[in-house]
Enzyme design. Structure first.
Site, PDB file in Angstrom:
ATOM      1  N   ILE A   1       0.827  -1.223   0.000  1.00 49.46           N
ATOM      2  CA  ILE A   1       0.000   0.000   0.000  1.00 49.46           C
ATOM      3  C   ILE A   1       0.858   1.269   0.000  1.00 49.46           C
ATOM      4  O   ILE A   1       0.386   2.332  -0.370  1.00 49.46           O
ATOM      5  CB  ILE A   1      -1.021   0.023   1.158  1.00 49.46           C
TER       6      ILE A   1
ATOM      7  N   ARG B   1      12.053 -11.526  24.331  1.00 49.68           N
ATOM      8  CA  ARG B   1      13.481 -11.855  24.169  1.00 49.68           C
ATOM      9  C   ARG B   1      14.021 -12.506  25.450  1.00 49.68           C
ATOM     10  O   ARG B   1      14.707 -13.524  25.400  1.00 49.68           O
ATOM     11  CB  ARG B   1      14.275 -10.572  23.875  1.00 49.68           C
TER      12      ARG B   1
ATOM     13  N   SER C   1      12.808   7.041  18.551  1.00 53.03           N
ATOM     14  CA  SER C   1      13.473   6.376  17.414  1.00 53.03           C
ATOM     15  C   SER C   1      12.791   6.860  16.141  1.00 53.03           C
ATOM     16  O   SER C   1      11.697   7.448  16.195  1.00 53.03           O
ATOM     17  CB  SER C   1      13.340   4.847  17.504  1.00 53.03           C
TER      18      SER C   1
ATOM     19  N   THR D   1       1.484   3.558  18.945  1.00 55.01           N
ATOM     20  CA  THR D   1       2.423   3.102  19.973  1.00 55.01           C
ATOM     21  C   THR D   1       2.427   4.028  21.183  1.00 55.01           C
ATOM     22  O   THR D   1       2.235   5.250  21.039  1.00 55.01           O
ATOM     23  CB  THR D   1       3.853   3.031  19.397  1.00 55.01           C
TER      24      THR D   1
ATOM     25  N   TYR E   1      11.424   4.973  13.967  1.00 52.77           N
ATOM     26  CA  TYR E   1      10.146   4.248  13.902  1.00 52.77           C
ATOM     27  C   TYR E   1       9.067   4.978  14.702  1.00 52.77           C
ATOM     28  O   TYR E   1       7.973   5.251  14.205  1.00 52.77           O
ATOM     29  CB  TYR E   1      10.308   2.805  14.413  1.00 52.77           C
ATOM     30  N   HIS E   2       9.393   5.294  15.987  1.00 55.33           N
ATOM     31  CA  HIS E   2       8.385   5.948  16.828  1.00 55.33           C
ATOM     32  C   HIS E   2       7.999   7.309  16.238  1.00 55.33           C
ATOM     33  O   HIS E   2       6.854   7.736  16.339  1.00 55.33           O
ATOM     34  CB  HIS E   2       8.915   6.126  18.252  1.00 55.33           C
TER      35      HIS E   2
ATOM     36  N   GLU F   1      18.386   6.695  25.303  1.00 52.18           N
ATOM     37  CA  GLU F   1      17.119   6.752  26.035  1.00 52.18           C
ATOM     38  C   GLU F   1      17.434   7.006  27.501  1.00 52.18           C
ATOM     39  O   GLU F   1      18.579   6.800  27.934  1.00 52.18           O
ATOM     40  CB  GLU F   1      16.343   5.419  25.882  1.00 52.18           C
TER      41      GLU F   1
ATOM     42  N   LYS G   1       5.192   7.210  13.810  1.00 46.39           N
ATOM     43  CA  LYS G   1       3.864   7.090  14.438  1.00 46.39           C
ATOM     44  C   LYS G   1       3.371   8.444  14.934  1.00 46.39           C
ATOM     45  O   LYS G   1       2.164   8.683  15.022  1.00 46.39           O
ATOM     46  CB  LYS G   1       3.920   6.085  15.595  1.00 46.39           C
TER      47      LYS G   1
HETATM   48  N1  USQ Z   1      15.722  -3.690  26.004  1.00 47.95           N
HETATM   49  C1  USQ Z   1      16.645  -4.342  26.797  1.00 47.95           C
HETATM   50  N2  USQ Z   1      17.148  -5.526  26.345  1.00 47.95           N
HETATM   51  C2  USQ Z   1      16.754  -6.093  25.178  1.00 47.95           C
HETATM   52  C3  USQ Z   1      15.787  -5.429  24.377  1.00 47.95           C
HETATM   53  C4  USQ Z   1      15.294  -4.219  24.822  1.00 47.95           C
HETATM   54  O1  USQ Z   1      17.012  -3.875  27.880  1.00 47.95           O
HETATM   55  O2  USQ Z   1      17.258  -7.165  24.851  1.00 47.95           O
HETATM   56  C5  USQ Z   1      15.145  -2.394  26.462  1.00 47.95           C
HETATM   57  C6  USQ Z   1      15.285  -1.274  25.439  1.00 47.95           C
HETATM   58  O3  USQ Z   1      16.537  -0.625  25.555  1.00 47.95           O
HETATM   59  C7  USQ Z   1      14.090  -0.403  25.793  1.00 47.95           C
HETATM   60  C8  USQ Z   1      13.036  -1.408  26.276  1.00 47.95           C
HETATM   61  O4  USQ Z   1      13.762  -2.596  26.612  1.00 47.95           O
HETATM   62  O5  USQ Z   1      14.401   0.430  26.864  1.00 47.95           O
HETATM   63  C9  USQ Z   1      11.974  -1.751  25.256  1.00 47.95           C
HETATM   64  O6  USQ Z   1      12.559  -2.219  24.055  1.00 47.95           O
HETATM   65  P1  USQ Z   1      11.710  -3.124  23.047  1.00 47.95           P
HETATM   66  O7  USQ Z   1      12.615  -3.540  21.938  1.00 47.95           O
HETATM   67  O8  USQ Z   1      11.007  -4.193  23.791  1.00 47.95           O
HETATM   68  O9  USQ Z   1      10.551  -2.122  22.562  1.00 47.95           O
HETATM   69  P2  USQ Z   1      10.537  -0.898  21.542  1.00 47.95           P
HETATM   70  O10 USQ Z   1      11.800  -0.754  20.796  1.00 47.95           O
HETATM   71  O11 USQ Z   1      10.075   0.294  22.311  1.00 47.95           O
HETATM   72  O12 USQ Z   1       9.422  -1.289  20.505  1.00 47.95           O
HETATM   73  C10 USQ Z   1       8.368  -2.216  20.763  1.00 47.95           C
HETATM   74  C11 USQ Z   1       7.762  -2.631  19.425  1.00 47.95           C
HETATM   75  C12 USQ Z   1       7.088  -1.417  18.789  1.00 47.95           C
HETATM   76  C13 USQ Z   1       6.076  -0.822  19.752  1.00 47.95           C
HETATM   77  C14 USQ Z   1       6.738  -0.457  21.069  1.00 47.95           C
HETATM   78  C15 USQ Z   1       5.734  -0.052  22.106  1.00 47.95           C
HETATM   79  O13 USQ Z   1       8.759  -3.154  18.558  1.00 47.95           O
HETATM   80  O14 USQ Z   1       6.457  -1.813  17.588  1.00 47.95           O
HETATM   81  O15 USQ Z   1       5.498   0.333  19.200  1.00 47.95           O
HETATM   82  O16 USQ Z   1       7.400  -1.650  21.592  1.00 47.95           O
HETATM   83  S1  USQ Z   1       6.406   1.095  23.274  1.00 47.95           S
HETATM   84  O17 USQ Z   1       7.701   0.542  23.774  1.00 47.95           O
HETATM   85  O18 USQ Z   1       5.475   1.240  24.368  1.00 47.95           O
HETATM   86  O19 USQ Z   1       6.682   2.341  22.594  1.00 47.95           O
END
Ligand code: USQ
Length: 406
Positions: free
Chosen positions: A75, A249, A187, A145, A189-190, A332, A193
């Site tokens: 799209i 993860r 980011s 998000t 990505y964010h 961050e 949004k």
């Molecule tokens: N983190 C760790 N270790 C890891 C992976 C991540 O400590 O192995 C930390 C990151 O540094 C961050 C937090 O965990 O502080 C969240 O990371 P994430 O990869 O779980 O989430 P994020 O990158 O924010 O993105 C995910 C989805 C995205 C959605 C978002 C919702 O991929 O599509 O929009 O979560 S939110 O986080 O509420 O913005």
């Protein structure tokens, strides 16, 4: 209802398609299969073995008698093809998941930044533009998000989309207004949004489109009631440093004996929701559309908040996994509090699945069953947010080994 699910082959799109089909809706998945191409680009695969979308929908029909149709359309790239599809099919509702959703992937290189912005912004704008052009009064539900707000609560709960502000007027009185909560993306990505939010605001105001924006937290879990029905209906499950999200993860890492990869101090607090609740929220949003002329309806689609290091410690206690504190590849806040309002879905009947509901073990079991598919070299997150952070990590003699292990 006839429902178009844009991005219906993805991690939340697929279980949503099954959920809505099981309720008797006429579901049409529109997807470019870009997520499968990105797997090929990165040389990783979903932890769970995924069949083709055609095979998945065939099994669904065989199991339930319900038909889900699949249409291969990009799209963001092929506006005219998409518009023609909308014109021929005129869905009652459209659910928009068709965006590149990983923050680390969006920060990998200048090409990945370009792709994420071009793909996500064009996808959203093509949809809105076509709806107006075709005079299509479908309810548009978008997967946004929590990251549009940033993650700091400045001592007050993050409201559902809109902030009450008082503006001092020239005559010295206070004009009360509700504005979109200030965008504070972390980011590329964010950021896309956040741009989506403005597009929605404009099209709701100018053309009376009926739009719901769901500000979702980090999704955890993998199964829903429908994906459990047959092993070929299984959902995708990402564990790699680009697409795997933190809680899933950690659960996979625990299952394969890999120390849990906490970034920095793990003081980051984030919002979470189980995948089953995520699909339920989308159903609730569909049942409660805004009226024509209303402003965009915003829900905070999350059920609890947790600090990253608390999650690591919880999983460590449950499974005996070691915890590793690694240099943070992201820019961050090292520590933050987070309080989020989420009354609207609770009032509509959402009964949240909590972390303590025992499903953590279920996810570990899924991870153990497919552990043979994990490439351990793809576990570390290597996408750095800035050149300085990349250089720092490169010169850290301990990276990607572990800084400290408890
Ligand atoms: N983190 C760790 N270790 C890891 C992976 C991540 O400590 O192995 C930390 C990151 O540094 C961050 C937090 O965990 O502080 C969240 O990371 P994430 O990869 O779980 O989430 P994020 O990158 O924010 O993105 C995910 C989805 C995205 C959605 C978002 C919702 O991929 O599509 O929009 O979560 S939110 O986080 O509420 O913005």
């Amino acid at each position: 209802m006839k429902i178009a699910i844009l991005g219906g082959d993805g991690f939340v799109g697929w279980p949503t398609s099954l959920h809505l089909s099981s309720l008797g809706h006429d579901v049409h998945i529109i997807d470019s299969l870009s997520r499968r191409w990105i797997d090929a680009e990165l040389g990783v695969q979903s932890l769970t073995p995924m069949d083709s979308i055609q095979e998945r929908t065939r099994i669904w029909k065989q199991e339930t008698g319900h038909t889900i149709q699949f249409h291969l359309i990009d799209i963001a790239e092929h506006y005219e093809v998409f518009k023609a599809w909308l014109s021929d099919n005129r869905p009652d509702a459209i659910i928009h998941f068709a965006e590149q959703r990983a923050a680390p992937y969006s920060m990998k290189s200048d090409q990945h930044k370009n792709y994420t912005v071009t793909n996500n912004v064009n996808a959203t704008h093509h949809l809105l533009n076509a709806m107006v052009e075709l005079d299509l009064d479908a309810h548009l539900v978008h997967l946004g998000t929590m990251g549009v707000y940033g993650y700091s609560n400045v001592g007050a709960a993050i409201p559902e989309g809109y902030l009450d502000v008082g503006v001092e007027t020239l005559s010295g009185t206070t004009a009360n207004q509700q504005i979109l909560y200030p965008a504070n993306p972390g980011s590329i990505y964010h950021m896309t949004k956040c741009l989506d939010q403005l597009l929605f605001q404009f099209y709701a105001k100018n053309d009376g489109l009926r739009i719901t924006d769901l500000h979702q937290g980090i999704v955890w879990g993998t199964h829903t009631d429908q994906t459990r029905r047959h092993k070929q209906l299984i959902n995708r499950f990402d564990y790699d440093g680009d697409y795997g999200t933190v809680l899933n993860r950690f659960l996979i890492q625990a299952a394969i004996g890999y120390p849990l990869t906490v970034h920095g101090t793990g003081g980051q607090t984030r919002a979470f929701i189980h995948i089953q609740d995520s699909v339920r929220c989308i159903e609730l949003a569909l049942q409660n559309p805004p009226d024509t002329g209303d402003r965009v309806k915003v829900f905070n689609q999350m059920t609890e908040t947790h600090r990253v290091r608390d999650l690591a410690e919880l999983i460590s206690r449950l499974t005996g996994a070691k915890v590793a504190y690694l240099p943070n590849p992201r820019k961050e806040a090292a520590e933050n509090d987070l309080v989020v309002e989420n009354k609207q879905f609770l009032e509509l009947g959402l009964d949240p699945i909590r972390l303590e509901d025992g499903l953590l073990e279920e996810v570990v079991d899924v991870a153990k069953a497919f552990a043979y598919r994990v490439d351990r070299s793809r576990v570390p997150a290597v996408s750095a947010w800035t050149r300085d952070i990349a250089t720092e990590i490169e010169h850290d003699p301990e990276h990607p080994r572990l800084k400290s292990v408890s």
